[in-house]
Design an enzyme around this catalytic site. Sequence first.
Site, mmCIF file in Angstrom:
data_model
loop_
_atom_site.group_PDB
_atom_site.id
_atom_site.type_symbol
_atom_site.label_atom_id
_atom_site.label_comp_id
_atom_site.label_asym_id
_atom_site.label_seq_id
_atom_site.Cartn_x
_atom_site.Cartn_y
_atom_site.Cartn_z
ATOM 1 N N THR A 101 25.311 -74.143 -11.608
ATOM 2 C CA THR A 101 24.462 -74.873 -12.309
ATOM 3 C C THR A 101 25.162 -74.826 -13.629
ATOM 4 O O THR A 101 25.412 -74.094 -14.311
ATOM 5 C CB THR A 101 22.986 -74.071 -12.539
ATOM 6 O OG1 THR A 101 23.192 -72.827 -13.019
ATOM 7 C CG2 THR A 101 22.281 -74.063 -11.450
ATOM 8 N N GLU A 117 19.412 -75.760 -16.890
ATOM 9 C CA GLU A 117 20.661 -75.719 -15.951
ATOM 10 C C GLU A 117 20.473 -76.787 -14.910
ATOM 11 O O GLU A 117 19.639 -76.977 -14.257
ATOM 12 C CB GLU A 117 20.627 -74.534 -15.104
ATOM 13 C CG GLU A 117 20.297 -73.363 -16.022
ATOM 14 C CD GLU A 117 20.364 -71.844 -15.086
ATOM 15 O OE1 GLU A 117 20.835 -72.018 -13.991
ATOM 16 O OE2 GLU A 117 19.730 -71.110 -15.481
#
Length: 199
Positions: A64, A131
């Site tokens: 992420t 993220e």
Amino acid sequence: MTTPSEPALTQTEPPQAPLRTESFRKARPEIVGPESPEAPFPIYMSGAVQKGFGRGGKDLGCPTANLPDEALESMASVTTTGIYYGYARVHPVVEESGKTGDCKGEDLETYPMVMSLGWNPFYKNQKMTAEVHIMRDFKSDFYGQKLSVVVLGYIRPELDYTSREALIQDIETDKRVALKSLERPAYKAYEKDCLGGEK
Ligand code: ADP
Ligand code: RBF
Ligand code: MG
């Protein structure tokens, strides 16, 4: 789903995240949200990709790209932490910036994404983060490069988990749900959004 009275961004402590049963998790819908994005969406966010704990890729098989704190401000109208979907784009390295990322070519186009906004209750983080997992097999990392996203809808709240495997399974479901939800024409239209970059 509960509706907290306070915007997610002004909360200074992690909320108690629900722990869901196996049957709840199996019964998840394959497509979420209305036929076209509704207020507060679309929400645009961008910023230089930050280093985190390095757990996404290693621990969960799902890297992420972490956005800087300032980027979270545009999510102020959203009251719920959780998993969102939309599109993302990595921008070219600005030579004079001295940044290290080296994504190039087709890696710099617009791709579907899933975003986790919250406290990562499974890992007991002490800070809220945004993220972004981009659904693209990138040739290299892009730390330091600018990332722009358009958030088009909400998938589910953040959950706590009794196992890493259960979290991994839910992330796989989130990706499938995002791709299916983005197939609808009013969402797919944003695939052509260059997100502040060049065509
Ligand atoms: P960190 O904790 O530093 O964010 P991760 O394990 O989550 O570490 O990995 C994130 C990094 O992996 C991103 O910053 C990016 O440079 C790279 N990356 C490679 N592929 C992807 C992808 N498909 N989506 C998001 N980031 C990716
Ligand atoms: N973390 C949680 O603690 N609970 C979640 O429900 C959760 N869902 C996620 C869904 C997606 C699609 C992604 C990409 C991440 C999710 N995470 C969740 C965050 C995960 O813990 C985090 O990405 C790693 O800790 C790496 O920073
Ligand atoms: Mg990360």
